[in-house]
Design an enzyme around this catalytic site. Structure first.
Site, mmCIF file in Angstrom:
data_model
loop_
_atom_site.group_PDB
_atom_site.id
_atom_site.type_symbol
_atom_site.label_atom_id
_atom_site.label_comp_id
_atom_site.label_asym_id
_atom_site.label_seq_id
_atom_site.Cartn_x
_atom_site.Cartn_y
_atom_site.Cartn_z
ATOM 1 N N ASP A 206 0.824 -1.194 0.000
ATOM 2 C CA ASP A 206 0.000 0.000 0.000
ATOM 3 C C ASP A 206 0.871 1.263 0.000
ATOM 4 O O ASP A 206 1.890 1.331 0.691
ATOM 5 C CB ASP A 206 -0.831 -0.051 1.291
ATOM 6 N N GLU A 256 1.523 -0.234 -4.912
ATOM 7 C CA GLU A 256 0.592 0.810 -5.349
ATOM 8 C C GLU A 256 1.366 2.123 -5.506
ATOM 9 O O GLU A 256 1.835 2.701 -4.524
ATOM 10 C CB GLU A 256 -0.508 0.989 -4.289
ATOM 11 N N ASP A 318 -10.474 1.772 -4.869
ATOM 12 C CA ASP A 318 -10.336 3.217 -4.663
ATOM 13 C C ASP A 318 -10.855 4.036 -5.839
ATOM 14 O O ASP A 318 -10.883 5.264 -5.761
ATOM 15 C CB ASP A 318 -8.852 3.582 -4.470
HETATM 16 C C1 GLC Z 1 -4.240 2.973 -0.404
HETATM 17 C C2 GLC Z 1 -5.441 2.062 -0.335
HETATM 18 C C3 GLC Z 1 -6.604 2.874 0.149
HETATM 19 C C4 GLC Z 1 -6.280 3.391 1.532
HETATM 20 C C5 GLC Z 1 -4.960 4.165 1.541
HETATM 21 C C6 GLC Z 1 -4.464 4.369 2.933
HETATM 22 O O1 GLC Z 1 -4.406 3.998 -1.321
HETATM 23 O O2 GLC Z 1 -5.672 1.466 -1.554
HETATM 24 O O3 GLC Z 1 -7.791 2.150 0.163
HETATM 25 O O4 GLC Z 1 -7.306 4.226 1.978
HETATM 26 O O5 GLC Z 1 -3.948 3.481 0.864
HETATM 27 O O6 GLC Z 1 -4.004 3.153 3.468
#
Ligand code: GLC
Length: 529
Positions: A206, A256, A318
């Site tokens: 993440d 990500e 998201d």
């Molecule tokens: C990433 C996740 C999202 C979350 C954020 C904070 O973007 O995909 O859902 O709110 O991180 O952890």
């Protein structure tokens, strides 16, 4: 030419994201759970995916629905028990499905014991595990960084007890860890090893670019830089993470990276010691335009190092769902089918998001029922498994009370059981393309070569050894003749249609130069020398 036998499994795989709250509710409390996932492994194997990535199911106060973790090594009772996870993992492996967990290194919950200890006093031994700063000379937060969630405002929250601010890139309930502290690095590496020792196949990581904070500038930076992200030392941290994962054979890390400049995105995978795969959001941000899609893919392919591997996605928890993003009604449905063909035939590892295979749309949530701070409820609506006329109002997702978010009001048609009985459904289209991926090495391992064609069409060749597959996707709402004057590269002696996203009957022989694509139709063709 890439030899299949020598490739790691994740290069050949299709990964399916499970958002556990919304996947399948086995205990009837209106919220999906681990036993629910286990009970649907047969469906996932039938669909033809090779791996699942499960969004967080660790212990959490759920301020960000699991992305605020208060114990990295325990399962939240809402989702089940550690044994439920063990059984899910074992059964998935038995069905040939790899399992990736979601690892959230940038922050913890504000209820995590580490943070509770950190906020106790300025001299706490865990004080430096998080990022604490004095107020600015003018009396406000240390700098003008803002949270990734606009509604959360400043990225700093004042702690009256110890009279300092702490940093949070997301919600105030998600304080950022201080990765400059080696104790934090070790403690977080230990959480990786905990799950690797239990046999998980890797992690989706993440918010990677947020991890490093090389300095805390006062202000004066442009609005685009008002967030703590993408500092150079993130790559050192990533190297450390990769080393831990490499202690175990055949594991994968996919990160990500929400940055949209692909020159930055590739830096996360171009060295051999960073991520294996990167979630690149550029494609998902394009308007419905063949040229724009092609531009993103061409650019990424050009920037990517020779031994690095692409990865594509059009949906996740998201972002607005593709079936709504590109239009509504029949046109939106046709576009969702075409998007499936593009996603699953590009070079690289595709990621699907639960419900995408049903053409599930965003489900509007009335203001008073809103639960997410960042407007993401519509794409998190529960999976419709069966028609409400047969399964009740829970559409097979839940037998019990109300689901935690409203289900689609189109569940009577948009559900897995009804679509599984209908060979013309989008579900069957996903399954057919996934079957084609398994059957044709060119789709898994072949090169990507863009083809010059009508500007409304995104066309490319996938070539592996003697096998040549051609994908032509008509993004326009008019009939198009994509290759009236085929070049030597695409002019085959024989051309057969393997599948179409439209109404065309398949398979069959095709005269490539006479071929006309229906509005928003995509085709997969096999060319023989
Ligand atoms: C990433 C996740 C999202 C979350 C954020 C904070 O973007 O995909 O859902 O709110 O991180 O952890």
């Amino acid at each position: 030419m890439l030899d299949e036998g020598s490739q790691p499994w994740w290069k050949l795989a299709t990964v399916y994201q499970v958002y556990p709250r919304s996947f399948y509710d086995a205990d009837g409390d209106g919220i999906g759970d681990l036993r629910g996932i286990r009970s649907r492994l047969g469906y996932l194997a039938w669909l033809g995916v090779d791996a699942i990535w499960i969004s967080p199911f660790y212990r959490s106060p759920m301020a960000d629905f699991g992305y605020d973790i208060s114990d990295h090594t325990d399962v939240d009772p809402l989702f089940g028990t550690p044994d439920d996870f063990g059984e899910l993992l074992a059964e998935a492996h038995k069905s040939g499905i790899h399992v990736l967990l979601d690892w959230v290194p940038n922050h913890t919950s504000d209820r995590h014991p580490w943070f509770l200890e950190s906020r106790e006093s300025r001299t706490s031994s865990k004080r430096d595990w998080y990022i604490w700063r004095d107020r600015s000379p003018e009396g406000g937060p240390p700098n003008d960084w803002i949270s990734a969630f606009p509604r959360a405002g400043s990225a700093w929250t004042w702690d009256p007890h110890t009279e300092q601010y702490y940093l949070h890139s997301f919600l105030p309930q998600q304080p950022d860890l201080n990765w400059a502290n080696p104790e934090v690095v070790n403690a977080m590496h230990a959480t990786l090893r905990f799950w690797l020792d239990r046999g998980v196949d890797g992690f989706r990581i993440d918010a990677i670019p947020e991890l490093a904070k090389d300095s805390l500038p006062r202000s004066g930076r442009g609005p685009a830089e008002l967030r703590p992200a993408n500092w150079p030392s993130v790559h050192d941290l990533l190297r450390g993470i990769r080393k831990v994962v490499d202690e175990y054979p055949a594991r994968v890390i996919v990160g990500e990276v929400t940055i949209l400049d692909q020159r930055h995105v590739v830096t996360y995978v171009n060295s051999r010691d960073g991520l294996h795969l990167v979630h690149n959001f550029s494609l998902l941000h394009q308007p419905w335009d063949a040229r724009r899609f092609r531009h993103v893919v061409d650019e990424f392919e050009r920037l990517l190092a020779t031994d690095a591997w692409p990865c594509w996605l059009l949906n996740n928890h998201d972002n607005a769902r593709a079936a709504s993003r590109y239009g509504n009604g029949i046109r939106g449905a046709r576009r969702a089918r075409l998007a499936a063909l593009v996603l699953l035939t590009l070079r690289g590892t595709p990621f699907l998001y639960q419900g995408e295979e049903l053409g599930l749309e965003n489900v509007p949530v009335p203001r008073e029922a809103t639960v997410d701070v960042n407007g993401r409820d519509p794409q998190r609506s529960p999976m419709p498994w069966a028609p409400p006329s047969r399964a009740g109002p829970g559409a097979g997702f839940t037998s019990g009370h109300r689901p935690w978010l409203p289900l689609t009001d189109r569940a009577e048609e948009v559900n897995a059981a009804t679509q599984a009985d209908d060979p013309s459904s989008i579900l069957h289209l996903y399954r057919r393309i996934l079957t084609a991926r398994k059957r044709h090495p060119a789709l898994r391992l072949g090169g990507y070569e863009a083809v010059e064609t009508d500007e409304a069409v995104f066309g490319y060749l996938r070539r592996h050894g003697d096998e040549r597959l051609l994908v032509l996707s008509n993004f326009s709402d008019r009939e198009v003749r994509p290759l009236p004057t085929a070049t030597a590269r695409t002019r085959p002696a024989r051309c057969s249609l393997l599948l179409s996203t439209g109404t065309r009957q398949t398979p069959g022989k095709v005269d490539l130069m006479a071929l006309r694509l229906e509005p928003e139709e995509g085709v997969l063709l096999q060319l023989s020398p």
